[in-house]
Design a protein around this motif. Structure first.
Motif, PDB file in Angstrom:
ATOM      1  N   PHE A 133      -7.431   5.865   9.334  1.00 36.38           N
ATOM      2  CA  PHE A 133      -8.064   4.990   8.232  1.00 36.38           C
ATOM      3  C   PHE A 133      -7.224   5.277   7.036  1.00 36.38           C
ATOM      4  O   PHE A 133      -6.893   4.443   6.011  1.00 36.38           O
ATOM      5  CB  PHE A 133      -9.338   5.574   7.814  1.00 36.38           C
ATOM      6  N   ILE A 134      -6.927   6.451   6.800  1.00 42.57           N
ATOM      7  CA  ILE A 134      -6.034   6.793   5.356  1.00 42.57           C
ATOM      8  C   ILE A 134      -4.886   6.374   5.408  1.00 42.57           C
ATOM      9  O   ILE A 134      -4.123   5.885   4.628  1.00 42.57           O
ATOM     10  CB  ILE A 134      -6.252   8.634   5.483  1.00 42.57           C
ATOM     11  N   GLY A 135      -4.208   6.307   6.634  1.00 45.55           N
ATOM     12  CA  GLY A 135      -2.873   5.652   6.958  1.00 45.55           C
ATOM     13  C   GLY A 135      -2.933   4.225   6.527  1.00 45.55           C
ATOM     14  O   GLY A 135      -2.045   3.581   6.154  1.00 45.55           O
ATOM     15  N   MET A 136      -3.982   3.567   7.030  1.00 44.11           N
ATOM     16  CA  MET A 136      -4.016   1.920   6.744  1.00 44.11           C
ATOM     17  C   MET A 136      -4.401   1.861   5.121  1.00 44.11           C
ATOM     18  O   MET A 136      -3.677   1.028   4.569  1.00 44.11           O
ATOM     19  CB  MET A 136      -5.547   1.536   7.424  1.00 44.11           C
ATOM     20  N   LEU A 137      -5.110   2.731   4.678  1.00 45.74           N
ATOM     21  CA  LEU A 137      -5.219   2.629   3.083  1.00 45.74           C
ATOM     22  C   LEU A 137      -3.820   2.866   2.497  1.00 45.74           C
ATOM     23  O   LEU A 137      -3.461   2.038   1.428  1.00 45.74           O
ATOM     24  CB  LEU A 137      -6.360   3.751   2.772  1.00 45.74           C
ATOM     25  N   GLY A 138      -3.152   3.803   3.064  1.00 45.14           N
ATOM     26  CA  GLY A 138      -1.846   4.008   2.440  1.00 45.14           C
ATOM     27  C   GLY A 138      -0.913   2.884   2.559  1.00 45.14           C
ATOM     28  O   GLY A 138       0.011   2.656   1.558  1.00 45.14           O
ATOM     29  N   THR A 171      -1.379   1.326  -4.145  1.00 46.84           N
ATOM     30  CA  THR A 171      -0.245   1.823  -4.709  1.00 46.84           C
ATOM     31  C   THR A 171      -0.122   3.259  -4.878  1.00 46.84           C
ATOM     32  O   THR A 171      -1.171   3.924  -4.837  1.00 46.84           O
ATOM     33  CB  THR A 171      -0.613   1.508  -6.521  1.00 46.84           C
ATOM     34  N   LYS A 172       1.118   3.750  -4.374  1.00 46.52           N
ATOM     35  CA  LYS A 172       1.300   5.225  -3.956  1.00 46.52           C
ATOM     36  C   LYS A 172       0.863   6.092  -5.064  1.00 46.52           C
ATOM     37  O   LYS A 172       1.244   5.887  -6.168  1.00 46.52           O
ATOM     38  CB  LYS A 172       2.628   5.459  -3.474  1.00 46.52           C
ATOM     39  N   LYS A 173       0.189   6.946  -4.691  1.00 43.37           N
ATOM     40  CA  LYS A 173      -0.329   8.196  -5.647  1.00 43.37           C
ATOM     41  C   LYS A 173      -0.039   9.470  -5.321  1.00 43.37           C
ATOM     42  O   LYS A 173       0.706   9.590  -4.029  1.00 43.37           O
ATOM     43  CB  LYS A 173      -2.058   8.356  -5.646  1.00 43.37           C
ATOM     44  N   TRP A 177      -0.759  14.868  -0.167  1.00 40.52           N
ATOM     45  CA  TRP A 177      -1.822  15.954   0.181  1.00 40.52           C
ATOM     46  C   TRP A 177      -3.041  15.682   0.996  1.00 40.52           C
ATOM     47  O   TRP A 177      -3.324  16.542   1.889  1.00 40.52           O
ATOM     48  CB  TRP A 177      -2.361  16.580  -1.328  1.00 40.52           C
ATOM     49  N   VAL A 178      -3.621  14.621   0.741  1.00 39.50           N
ATOM     50  CA  VAL A 178      -4.725  14.085   1.447  1.00 39.50           C
ATOM     51  C   VAL A 178      -4.138  13.715   2.917  1.00 39.50           C
ATOM     52  O   VAL A 178      -4.928  14.239   4.033  1.00 39.50           O
ATOM     53  CB  VAL A 178      -5.196  12.446   1.165  1.00 39.50           C
ATOM     54  N   VAL A 179      -3.018  13.173   3.307  1.00 38.09           N
ATOM     55  CA  VAL A 179      -2.626  13.106   4.551  1.00 38.09           C
ATOM     56  C   VAL A 179      -2.313  14.442   5.134  1.00 38.09           C
ATOM     57  O   VAL A 179      -2.536  14.905   6.552  1.00 38.09           O
ATOM     58  CB  VAL A 179      -1.297  12.206   4.695  1.00 38.09           C
ATOM     59  N   ALA A 180      -1.862  15.498   4.533  1.00 41.83           N
ATOM     60  CA  ALA A 180      -1.594  16.973   5.146  1.00 41.83           C
ATOM     61  C   ALA A 180      -3.025  17.477   5.313  1.00 41.83           C
ATOM     62  O   ALA A 180      -2.881  18.137   6.427  1.00 41.83           O
ATOM     63  CB  ALA A 180      -0.869  17.737   4.006  1.00 41.83           C
ATOM     64  N   ILE A 181      -3.877  17.303   4.593  1.00 39.82           N
ATOM     65  CA  ILE A 181      -5.347  18.016   5.086  1.00 39.82           C
ATOM     66  C   ILE A 181      -5.786  17.348   6.305  1.00 39.82           C
ATOM     67  O   ILE A 181      -6.570  18.006   6.863  1.00 39.82           O
ATOM     68  CB  ILE A 181      -6.073  18.027   3.762  1.00 39.82           C
TER      69      ILE A 181
END
Length: 324
Positions: free
Chosen positions: A183-188, A192-194, A199-203
């Motif tokens: 899900f977070i990958g699809m959002l990414g 717009t990159k933040k 850090w979110v992906v790492a966690i």
């Protein structure tokens, strides 16, 4: 034109119809005698994984990835049938205590192994793209879920954990560890990159490992992992709702993604009020597990996947999305 678009959108989900019918039957009939955790594993095999496959696209120039993608699409439903046969061998066919149920589970282990290989290739060919790393990690976690499922079906005691813990670990990796990074990958892919996104992906990658280790060896580690993971989902859902509010997008995509976020927030609210509800209505955690599980699996995960599939198709149609 609208009729054509409606038919096109409906056709997106044709691959999951047979599995969805099987799941409805399994959840409706007592004949199968499956535990709730087993039903959720079957739901993952017949519905969740096929939906995830709909989100995957291979690089035409990468032959190994193309071959694995094609193989996964072909083997997914037969592998899910092996999951069903594996569970029925002990629950319905009374073959418990034999190696048959474990041997049948190897079909699903093979499929999740292929998903793992796809995820690794996805990370390698998109080196440096954080969103693709997240999606690749989610696919790798499906394989870990497959390993736990095989251990459960072989009824092995390993890592000081009993088979029931293996089943819970398998559900954890099929629904949380794998799905949230995807899900977070699809959002990414669309946001717009933040600066906070890596850090979110790492966690998201570390959190499931901490939870799994904690479930077996240390409750404090499990609590830390759960807290980090939950905070990440809160950040994901909050940003996604803000994004959907700003953008004019396909209504069905927005509808399902909003429902997915709301389902997660309801889980959080119920968790916060659990001590009060437990005292007032004499409820136990066993009474809440079906509620939590259903909201998370059918609400957050299922609606989220449907929403992202609609979103992906809409953006491609409008040529606002480029996989490469």
């Amino acid at each position: 034109m609208r009729r054509f678009q409606k038919q096109q959108m409906t056709s997106l989900f044709v691959p999951i119809i047979p599995g969805a019918i099987i799941i409805i039957v399994i959840f409706s009939l007592d004949y199968f005698q499956f535990e709730l955790v087993e039903k959720f594993l079957l739901f993952a095999a017949f519905v969740i994984v096929p939906l995830v496959i709909l989100l995957l696209k291979y690089d035409e120039k990468n032959t190994p990835q193309r071959i694995i993608f094609t193989t996964v699409k072909l083997l997914q439903f037969p592998a899910a049938l092996f999951v069903l046969a594996s569970m029925m061998s002990s629950k319905v066919w009374e073959l418990q205590g034999t190696s048959i149920q474990g041997a049948l589970s190897l079909g699903w282990l093979l499929l999740t192994g292929l998903l793992c290989m796809y995820g690794i290739i996805n990370i390698v060919i998109h080196k440096g793209k954080i969103a693709e790393t997240a999606i690749g990690a989610g696919l790798i976690y499906f394989f870990i879920g497959g390993i736990w499922f095989t251990l459960y079906q072989y009824q092995l005691n390993i890592f000081q954990a009993n088979p029931d813990t293996h089943a819970l670990s398998s559900v954890h990796f099929h629904f949380s560890s794998a799905i949230v990074p995807i899900f977070i990958g699809m959002l990414g892919r669309i946001m717009t990159k933040k600066s906070w996104y890596p850090w979110v992906v790492a966690i998201d990658i570390i959190g499931p490992i901490l939870i799994a280790i904690g479930m077996i060896f240390s409750k404090p580690i499990e609590y830390i992992g759960v807290t980090l993971f939950a905070c990440n989902i809160v950040l994901y859902t909050t940003y996604l709702l803000t994004y959907l509010k700003r953008k004019t997008l396909y209504k069905k995509a927005t509808y399902f993604l909003v429902l997915s976020c709301l389902a997660f927030y309801i889980v959080i609210i119920l968790s916060m009020f659990y001590p009060l509800l437990k005292k007032r209505f004499a409820l136990t955690i066993l009474d809440f597990i079906p509620v939590y599980g259903s909201l998370y699996a059918f609400g957050f995960v299922l609606f989220g996947l449907i929403g992202w599939i609609y979103m992906l198709d809409f953006l491609k149609e409008k040529k606002l999305y480029n996989y490469q």
